[in-house]
Design a protein around this motif. Structure first.
Motif, PDB file in Angstrom:
ATOM      1  N   ILE A   1      -4.686   2.245  -9.453  1.00 52.55           N
ATOM      2  CA  ILE A   1      -3.585   2.153  -8.172  1.00 52.55           C
ATOM      3  C   ILE A   1      -4.597   2.745  -6.895  1.00 52.55           C
ATOM      4  O   ILE A   1      -4.642   2.134  -5.824  1.00 52.55           O
ATOM      5  CB  ILE A   1      -2.513   3.198  -8.460  1.00 52.55           C
ATOM      6  CG1 ILE A   1      -1.277   2.399  -9.479  1.00 52.55           C
ATOM      7  CG2 ILE A   1      -1.758   3.181  -6.849  1.00 52.55           C
ATOM      8  CD1 ILE A   1      -0.434   3.205  -9.691  1.00 52.55           C
ATOM      9  N   GLN A   2      -5.367   3.651  -7.083  1.00 47.75           N
ATOM     10  CA  GLN A   2      -6.158   4.227  -6.041  1.00 47.75           C
ATOM     11  C   GLN A   2      -7.121   2.961  -5.629  1.00 47.75           C
ATOM     12  O   GLN A   2      -7.546   2.649  -4.570  1.00 47.75           O
ATOM     13  CB  GLN A   2      -7.095   5.375  -6.224  1.00 47.75           C
ATOM     14  CG  GLN A   2      -6.112   6.501  -6.476  1.00 47.75           C
ATOM     15  CD  GLN A   2      -6.459   7.719  -6.904  1.00 47.75           C
ATOM     16  OE1 GLN A   2      -7.714   7.820  -7.441  1.00 47.75           O
ATOM     17  NE2 GLN A   2      -6.040   9.034  -6.508  1.00 47.75           N
TER      18      GLN A   2
ATOM     19  N   THR B   1       0.678  -1.158  -0.119  1.00 46.61           N
ATOM     20  CA  THR B   1      -0.201   0.064   0.063  1.00 46.61           C
ATOM     21  C   THR B   1       0.872   1.116   0.044  1.00 46.61           C
ATOM     22  O   THR B   1       0.609   2.340  -0.981  1.00 46.61           O
ATOM     23  CB  THR B   1      -1.012   0.038   1.114  1.00 46.61           C
ATOM     24  OG1 THR B   1      -1.798  -0.927   1.026  1.00 46.61           O
ATOM     25  CG2 THR B   1      -1.932   1.066   1.225  1.00 46.61           C
TER      26      THR B   1
ATOM     27  N   ALA C   1       0.805   3.912  -2.915  1.00 46.08           N
ATOM     28  CA  ALA C   1       0.464   5.216  -2.687  1.00 46.08           C
ATOM     29  C   ALA C   1       1.856   6.125  -3.406  1.00 46.08           C
ATOM     30  O   ALA C   1       1.242   7.186  -3.830  1.00 46.08           O
ATOM     31  CB  ALA C   1       0.540   5.607  -1.241  1.00 46.08           C
TER      32      ALA C   1
ATOM     33  N   SER D   1      -0.165  10.752 -10.590  1.00 49.45           N
ATOM     34  CA  SER D   1      -1.162  11.585 -10.492  1.00 49.45           C
ATOM     35  C   SER D   1      -0.751  13.044 -10.976  1.00 49.45           C
ATOM     36  O   SER D   1      -1.029  13.813 -11.454  1.00 49.45           O
ATOM     37  CB  SER D   1      -1.842  11.790  -9.111  1.00 49.45           C
ATOM     38  OG  SER D   1      -2.557  13.121  -8.859  1.00 49.45           O
TER      39      SER D   1
ATOM     40  N   THR E   1      -3.393   6.162 -12.146  1.00 49.97           N
ATOM     41  CA  THR E   1      -3.667   6.442 -11.101  1.00 49.97           C
ATOM     42  C   THR E   1      -5.040   6.034 -10.327  1.00 49.97           C
ATOM     43  O   THR E   1      -5.068   5.789  -9.287  1.00 49.97           O
ATOM     44  CB  THR E   1      -4.066   8.261 -11.076  1.00 49.97           C
ATOM     45  OG1 THR E   1      -2.593   8.599 -11.682  1.00 49.97           O
ATOM     46  CG2 THR E   1      -4.497   8.739  -9.917  1.00 49.97           C
ATOM     47  N   THR E   2      -6.034   5.938 -11.195  1.00 51.81           N
ATOM     48  CA  THR E   2      -7.284   5.398 -10.780  1.00 51.81           C
ATOM     49  C   THR E   2      -7.206   3.786 -10.310  1.00 51.81           C
ATOM     50  O   THR E   2      -7.676   3.492  -9.214  1.00 51.81           O
ATOM     51  CB  THR E   2      -8.279   5.616 -11.891  1.00 51.81           C
ATOM     52  OG1 THR E   2      -8.533   6.676 -12.310  1.00 51.81           O
ATOM     53  CG2 THR E   2      -9.708   5.113 -11.480  1.00 51.81           C
TER      54      THR E   2
ATOM     55  N   GLY F   1       1.388   6.026  -7.109  1.00 48.96           N
ATOM     56  CA  GLY F   1       0.045   6.816  -7.381  1.00 48.96           C
ATOM     57  C   GLY F   1       0.206   8.301  -7.447  1.00 48.96           C
ATOM     58  O   GLY F   1      -0.419   8.797  -8.184  1.00 48.96           O
ATOM     59  N   ALA F   2       0.824   8.815  -6.349  1.00 46.25           N
ATOM     60  CA  ALA F   2       1.263  10.255  -6.284  1.00 46.25           C
ATOM     61  C   ALA F   2       1.990  10.463  -7.595  1.00 46.25           C
ATOM     62  O   ALA F   2       1.700  11.671  -8.218  1.00 46.25           O
ATOM     63  CB  ALA F   2       2.197  10.486  -5.119  1.00 46.25           C
TER      64      ALA F   2
ATOM     65  N   ILE G   1      -5.474   0.379  -3.699  1.00 44.16           N
ATOM     66  CA  ILE G   1      -5.225   0.941  -2.172  1.00 44.16           C
ATOM     67  C   ILE G   1      -6.354   0.659  -1.280  1.00 44.16           C
ATOM     68  O   ILE G   1      -6.136   0.146  -0.291  1.00 44.16           O
ATOM     69  CB  ILE G   1      -4.521   2.160  -2.482  1.00 44.16           C
ATOM     70  CG1 ILE G   1      -3.211   2.200  -2.751  1.00 44.16           C
ATOM     71  CG2 ILE G   1      -4.626   2.702  -0.978  1.00 44.16           C
ATOM     72  CD1 ILE G   1      -2.626   3.634  -3.036  1.00 44.16           C
ATOM     73  N   ALA G   2      -7.562   0.940  -2.100  1.00 40.30           N
ATOM     74  CA  ALA G   2      -8.828   0.840  -1.223  1.00 40.30           C
ATOM     75  C   ALA G   2      -8.906  -0.705  -1.146  1.00 40.30           C
ATOM     76  O   ALA G   2      -9.589  -0.952   0.264  1.00 40.30           O
ATOM     77  CB  ALA G   2      -9.980   1.441  -1.903  1.00 40.30           C
TER      78      ALA G   2
END
Length: 192
Positions: free
Chosen positions: A152-153, A34, A38, A45, A149-150, A41-42, A156-157
């Motif tokens: 990866i988010q 995670t 993150a 983004s 990004t989507t 993902g950053a 993470i969820a």
């Protein structure tokens, strides 16, 4: 009095117990995954936003060049009309008159004036097309970054839900979505 007492509630004890006893090596791996996701993902983004801004910049530049080219074509057309009027004046005037000589000289001057204007207009249109193509390429790349990004988010969820439910199949789904997201990340990175 500065004596303070810390009172723990039942939920504090349950959280401490779950954190120290129930976590296990799988939870640690998910937590590390995670954190890595993150970070990736950053980056995705940020790159997505940067590409979108650059795409808009080049689209704006293309519009400006197109407008400048349109202005040059209008100028070219005005010179052409002046040339036509000079031709008409030369045709209607007495060939031995000074007016006829002036009309012929004007006709040649307007014809000579048009060529650099045409060349500049065509050059501006070429620049506009180049800027437009660059914008389209950056916009396509932006979509790849946004998809990465989507995904990866989402992973993470799902990792958080996996930690709560401790379902092995959900951990597999989380890993698969994370890999797909990382695939989009690599595809976007290679398109740079």
């Amino acid at each position: 009095m500065s004596d303070e007492y810390e009172v723990h509630g039942p939920h504090d004890h349950a959280v401490e117990h779950a954190g120290s006893h129930a976590a296990g090596p799988s939870a640690s791996r998910i937590a590390v995954m995670t954190a890595i996701l993150a970070s990736v993902g950053a980056i995705a983004s940020y790159q997505s936003g940067a590409n979108e801004n650059l795409a808009l910049f080049y689209k704006n530049e293309a519009a400006i060049r197109k407008t400048e080219a349109s202005d040059q074509w209008a100028y070219f057309q005005a010179k052409g009309e002046k040339q036509n009027l000079a031709e008409l004046g030369a045709a209607l005037s007495d060939p031995s008159s000074a007016a006829h000589t002036k009309f012929v000289a004007d006709e040649k001057r307007y014809a000579a004036d048009k060529e650099p204007i045409r060349a500049k207009a065509e050059s501006l249109e070429t620049e506009a097309k180049k800027d437009n193509d660059t914008s389209e390429s950056l916009q396509h790349q932006h979509h790849r970054w946004a998809q990465a990004t989507t995904l990866i988010q989402i992973s993470i969820a799902l990792a958080a839900i996996t930690l709560l439910t401790k379902k092995k199949w959900l951990q597999t789904v989380t890993g698969a979505i994370a890999l797909i997201g990382l695939g989009f990340f690599v595809a976007a990175w290679l398109a740079v």
